[in-house]
Motif scaffolding. Structure first.
Motif, PDB file in Angstrom:
ATOM      1  N   GLY A 282       0.819  -1.200   0.000  1.00  0.00           N
ATOM      2  CA  GLY A 282       0.000   0.000   0.000  1.00  0.00           C
ATOM      3  C   GLY A 282       0.852   1.249   0.000  1.00  0.00           C
ATOM      4  O   GLY A 282       2.087   1.179   0.071  1.00  0.00           O
ATOM      5  N   PRO A 283       0.214   2.405  -0.050  1.00  0.00           N
ATOM      6  CA  PRO A 283       0.947   3.671  -0.138  1.00  0.00           C
ATOM      7  C   PRO A 283       1.834   3.966   1.069  1.00  0.00           C
ATOM      8  O   PRO A 283       2.788   4.720   0.961  1.00  0.00           O
ATOM      9  CB  PRO A 283      -0.149   4.725  -0.283  1.00  0.00           C
ATOM     10  CG  PRO A 283      -1.406   4.058   0.139  1.00  0.00           C
ATOM     11  CD  PRO A 283      -1.225   2.596  -0.073  1.00  0.00           C
ATOM     12  N   GLU A 284       1.549   3.353   2.201  1.00  0.00           N
ATOM     13  CA  GLU A 284       2.369   3.563   3.404  1.00  0.00           C
ATOM     14  C   GLU A 284       3.413   2.464   3.571  1.00  0.00           C
ATOM     15  O   GLU A 284       4.088   2.399   4.588  1.00  0.00           O
ATOM     16  CB  GLU A 284       1.469   3.616   4.643  1.00  0.00           C
ATOM     17  CG  GLU A 284       0.387   4.666   4.578  1.00  0.00           C
ATOM     18  CD  GLU A 284       0.943   6.069   4.412  1.00  0.00           C
ATOM     19  OE1 GLU A 284       1.939   6.392   5.081  1.00  0.00           O
ATOM     20  OE2 GLU A 284       0.387   6.836   3.602  1.00  0.00           O
ATOM     21  N   GLY A 285       3.533   1.574   2.583  1.00  0.00           N
ATOM     22  CA  GLY A 285       4.521   0.508   2.649  1.00  0.00           C
ATOM     23  C   GLY A 285       4.035  -0.768   3.299  1.00  0.00           C
ATOM     24  O   GLY A 285       4.794  -1.721   3.440  1.00  0.00           O
TER      25      GLY A 285
ATOM     26  N   GLU B 124      -0.997  -7.813  -0.036  1.00  0.00           N
ATOM     27  CA  GLU B 124      -1.201  -9.159  -0.570  1.00  0.00           C
ATOM     28  C   GLU B 124       0.135  -9.779  -0.879  1.00  0.00           C
ATOM     29  O   GLU B 124       1.094  -9.080  -1.214  1.00  0.00           O
ATOM     30  CB  GLU B 124      -2.000  -9.119  -1.872  1.00  0.00           C
ATOM     31  CG  GLU B 124      -3.460  -8.855  -1.727  1.00  0.00           C
ATOM     32  CD  GLU B 124      -4.181  -8.957  -3.066  1.00  0.00           C
ATOM     33  OE1 GLU B 124      -3.993  -9.959  -3.778  1.00  0.00           O
ATOM     34  OE2 GLU B 124      -4.913  -8.019  -3.384  1.00  0.00           O
ATOM     35  N   GLU B 125       0.174 -11.111  -0.804  1.00  0.00           N
ATOM     36  CA  GLU B 125       1.401 -11.815  -1.143  1.00  0.00           C
ATOM     37  C   GLU B 125       1.038 -13.153  -1.762  1.00  0.00           C
ATOM     38  O   GLU B 125       0.154 -13.847  -1.276  1.00  0.00           O
ATOM     39  CB  GLU B 125       2.241 -12.019   0.116  1.00  0.00           C
ATOM     40  CG  GLU B 125       3.550 -12.693  -0.132  1.00  0.00           C
ATOM     41  CD  GLU B 125       4.379 -12.799   1.139  1.00  0.00           C
ATOM     42  OE1 GLU B 125       5.606 -12.780   1.016  1.00  0.00           O
ATOM     43  OE2 GLU B 125       3.811 -12.907   2.245  1.00  0.00           O
ATOM     44  N   ASP B 126       1.705 -13.481  -2.847  1.00  0.00           N
ATOM     45  CA  ASP B 126       1.531 -14.761  -3.516  1.00  0.00           C
ATOM     46  C   ASP B 126       2.915 -15.374  -3.666  1.00  0.00           C
ATOM     47  O   ASP B 126       3.758 -14.848  -4.379  1.00  0.00           O
ATOM     48  CB  ASP B 126       0.884 -14.566  -4.886  1.00  0.00           C
ATOM     49  CG  ASP B 126       0.697 -15.872  -5.653  1.00  0.00           C
ATOM     50  OD1 ASP B 126       1.103 -16.941  -5.148  1.00  0.00           O
ATOM     51  OD2 ASP B 126       0.156 -15.817  -6.767  1.00  0.00           O
ATOM     52  N   GLN B 127       3.145 -16.469  -2.948  1.00  0.00           N
ATOM     53  CA  GLN B 127       4.452 -17.115  -3.012  1.00  0.00           C
ATOM     54  C   GLN B 127       4.444 -18.362  -3.890  1.00  0.00           C
ATOM     55  O   GLN B 127       5.346 -19.182  -3.812  1.00  0.00           O
ATOM     56  CB  GLN B 127       4.942 -17.455  -1.602  1.00  0.00           C
ATOM     57  CG  GLN B 127       5.236 -16.221  -0.794  1.00  0.00           C
ATOM     58  CD  GLN B 127       5.972 -16.529   0.490  1.00  0.00           C
ATOM     59  OE1 GLN B 127       6.550 -17.591   0.666  1.00  0.00           O
ATOM     60  NE2 GLN B 127       5.978 -15.580   1.396  1.00  0.00           N
ATOM     61  N   GLU B 128       3.414 -18.468  -4.729  1.00  0.00           N
ATOM     62  CA  GLU B 128       3.364 -19.606  -5.646  1.00  0.00           C
ATOM     63  C   GLU B 128       4.491 -19.464  -6.656  1.00  0.00           C
ATOM     64  O   GLU B 128       4.617 -18.452  -7.347  1.00  0.00           O
ATOM     65  CB  GLU B 128       2.020 -19.655  -6.360  1.00  0.00           C
ATOM     66  CG  GLU B 128       1.876 -20.872  -7.235  1.00  0.00           C
ATOM     67  CD  GLU B 128       0.500 -20.946  -7.884  1.00  0.00           C
ATOM     68  OE1 GLU B 128       0.431 -21.456  -9.016  1.00  0.00           O
ATOM     69  OE2 GLU B 128      -0.472 -20.495  -7.265  1.00  0.00           O
ATOM     70  N   LYS B 129       5.320 -20.477  -6.726  1.00  0.00           N
ATOM     71  CA  LYS B 129       6.469 -20.449  -7.621  1.00  0.00           C
ATOM     72  C   LYS B 129       6.146 -21.212  -8.894  1.00  0.00           C
ATOM     73  O   LYS B 129       5.371 -22.153  -8.876  1.00  0.00           O
ATOM     74  CB  LYS B 129       7.687 -21.074  -6.944  1.00  0.00           C
ATOM     75  CG  LYS B 129       8.112 -20.329  -5.704  1.00  0.00           C
ATOM     76  CD  LYS B 129       9.289 -20.979  -5.035  1.00  0.00           C
ATOM     77  CE  LYS B 129       9.643 -20.178  -3.790  1.00  0.00           C
ATOM     78  NZ  LYS B 129      10.873 -20.624  -3.196  1.00  0.00           N
TER      79      LYS B 129
END
Length: 126
Positions: A87-90, A94-99
């Protein structure tokens, strides 16, 4: 840092919006390797390159996306390791660790990043 990246990517100018010298130093850290559909830059972070692993950044809404790749230079194969949206504040939204392997396309942002990384480590043919 997310704000600095967003300004660099969206404006193309290290001094946009009165940012000043601190971001100007970061401008040398990021190499533009392409653009998204809206014309915003996609940049390679040269300071996070570790071997054949590298990160690309781009604008996502009012935040930034970070995609981590691993290149197999000798085989011209490319693997996506992680996608994160901040987001704008760092803050991590979301995170997707699918390799998985993605097609190597030399003219794409990931492909251009791979070329820079493979040249940097001295792999022949790049």
């Amino acid at each position: 840092m997310v704000g600095a990246i967003a300004i660099l990517l969206s404006s193309g100018s290290a001094f946009a919006e009165g940012v000043g010298a601190a971001i100007a130093q970061d401008a040398e850290r990021y190499i533009t390797v392409g653009h998204d559909k809206l014309g915003n830059s996609v940049a390679l972070d040269t300071e996070t390159i570790k071997g054949t692993t590298y990160k690309l950044y781009g604008i996502y809404g009012d935040g930034v996306f970070e995609t981590t790749f691993d290149a197999s230079c000798k085989e011209s194969r490319l693997f996506r390791n992680r996608i994160a949206i901040y987001g704008p504040e760092g803050q991590l939204l979301e995170e997707d660790q699918e390799k998985g392997e993605i097609p190597f396309v030399a003219s794409s942002s990931p492909g251009k990043g791979m070329k820079i990384v493979c040249q940097k480590i001295g792999v022949s043919g790049w």
